[in-house]
Design a protein around this motif. Structure first.
Motif, PDB file in Angstrom:
ATOM      1  N   ILE A   4       0.842  -1.200   0.000  1.00  0.00           N
ATOM      2  CA  ILE A   4       0.000   0.000   0.000  1.00  0.00           C
ATOM      3  C   ILE A   4       0.873   1.245   0.000  1.00  0.00           C
ATOM      4  O   ILE A   4       0.650   2.179  -0.772  1.00  0.00           O
ATOM      5  N   LYS A   5       1.896   1.254   0.839  1.00  0.00           N
ATOM      6  CA  LYS A   5       2.813   2.398   0.905  1.00  0.00           C
ATOM      7  C   LYS A   5       3.522   2.599  -0.432  1.00  0.00           C
ATOM      8  O   LYS A   5       3.667   3.724  -0.913  1.00  0.00           O
ATOM      9  N   GLU A   6       3.952   1.507  -1.066  1.00  0.00           N
ATOM     10  CA  GLU A   6       4.601   1.599  -2.374  1.00  0.00           C
ATOM     11  C   GLU A   6       3.661   2.207  -3.410  1.00  0.00           C
ATOM     12  O   GLU A   6       4.073   3.057  -4.206  1.00  0.00           O
ATOM     13  N   ALA A   7       2.407   1.767  -3.410  1.00  0.00           N
ATOM     14  CA  ALA A   7       1.430   2.308  -4.364  1.00  0.00           C
ATOM     15  C   ALA A   7       1.257   3.805  -4.160  1.00  0.00           C
ATOM     16  O   ALA A   7       1.250   4.581  -5.119  1.00  0.00           O
ATOM     17  N   ASN A  10       4.195   5.829  -5.334  1.00  0.00           N
ATOM     18  CA  ASN A  10       4.274   5.879  -6.790  1.00  0.00           C
ATOM     19  C   ASN A  10       3.117   6.661  -7.415  1.00  0.00           C
ATOM     20  O   ASN A  10       2.883   6.567  -8.620  1.00  0.00           O
ATOM     21  N   GLY A  11       2.389   7.410  -6.594  1.00  0.00           N
ATOM     22  CA  GLY A  11       1.306   8.244  -7.104  1.00  0.00           C
ATOM     23  C   GLY A  11      -0.013   7.524  -7.294  1.00  0.00           C
ATOM     24  O   GLY A  11      -0.938   8.071  -7.908  1.00  0.00           O
ATOM     25  N   GLY A  12      -0.122   6.305  -6.772  1.00  0.00           N
ATOM     26  CA  GLY A  12      -1.347   5.530  -6.927  1.00  0.00           C
ATOM     27  C   GLY A  12      -2.412   5.872  -5.895  1.00  0.00           C
ATOM     28  O   GLY A  12      -2.183   6.658  -4.972  1.00  0.00           O
ATOM     29  N   PHE A  13      -3.550   5.273  -6.087  1.00  0.00           N
ATOM     30  CA  PHE A  13      -4.669   5.391  -5.157  1.00  0.00           C
ATOM     31  C   PHE A  13      -4.880   4.051  -4.485  1.00  0.00           C
ATOM     32  O   PHE A  13      -4.664   3.010  -5.096  1.00  0.00           O
ATOM     33  N   VAL A  14      -5.343   4.075  -3.264  1.00  0.00           N
ATOM     34  CA  VAL A  14      -5.683   2.856  -2.537  1.00  0.00           C
ATOM     35  C   VAL A  14      -7.116   3.010  -2.057  1.00  0.00           C
ATOM     36  O   VAL A  14      -7.468   4.027  -1.464  1.00  0.00           O
TER      37      VAL A  14
END
Length: 117
Positions: A4-7, A10-14
């Motif tokens: 989750i932290k990596e996402a 990297n500018g992702g959404f969770v």
């Protein structure tokens, strides 16, 4: 939690469901529609711990082929209980406007109760 932290890094959404829990999970309590209700600890803990902005997103069905999407303003730097309390404020509004779309709550007349999943 690492993925989750990596996402997020990297500018992702969770996205996480924050309105249901199972027996044995760590939980938080707050008042929902005037009654004590239980919610999962995890989504609010991660939102608080990871330091990323947290927004509450809803997809409500208006008709057979039409959905209404909405998103709250972002919350950041709040403790898990504060996030939950803010979430419940939004949730009460949405559930009041769309009472038959909240299958994880028991609806009895005008009263709604969170239930265990």
């Amino acid at each position: 939690m690492i993925k989750i932290k990596e996402a997020l890094d990297n500018g992702g959404f969770v996205c996480m469901h924050a309105d249901r829990y199972m027996e044995g999970m760590r939980t938080l309590k707050t008042v929902l529609f005037g009654e004590e209700a239980t919610f999962p600890f995890g989504p609010f803990y991660m939102g608080s711990r990871l330091g990323s902005p947290v927004a509450f997103v809803y997809a409500m069905k208006d008709s057979k082929y039409h959905y209404q999407f909405s998103c709250s303003e972002a919350h950041q730097g709040e403790k898990p209980q504060e996030l939950l309390d803010n979430y419940v404020t939004h949730l009460e509004e949405k559930a009041s406007n769309y009472p038959h779309q909240w299958y994880n709550f028991i609806i009895s007349g005008s009263r709604r109760f969170a239930r265990e999943r």
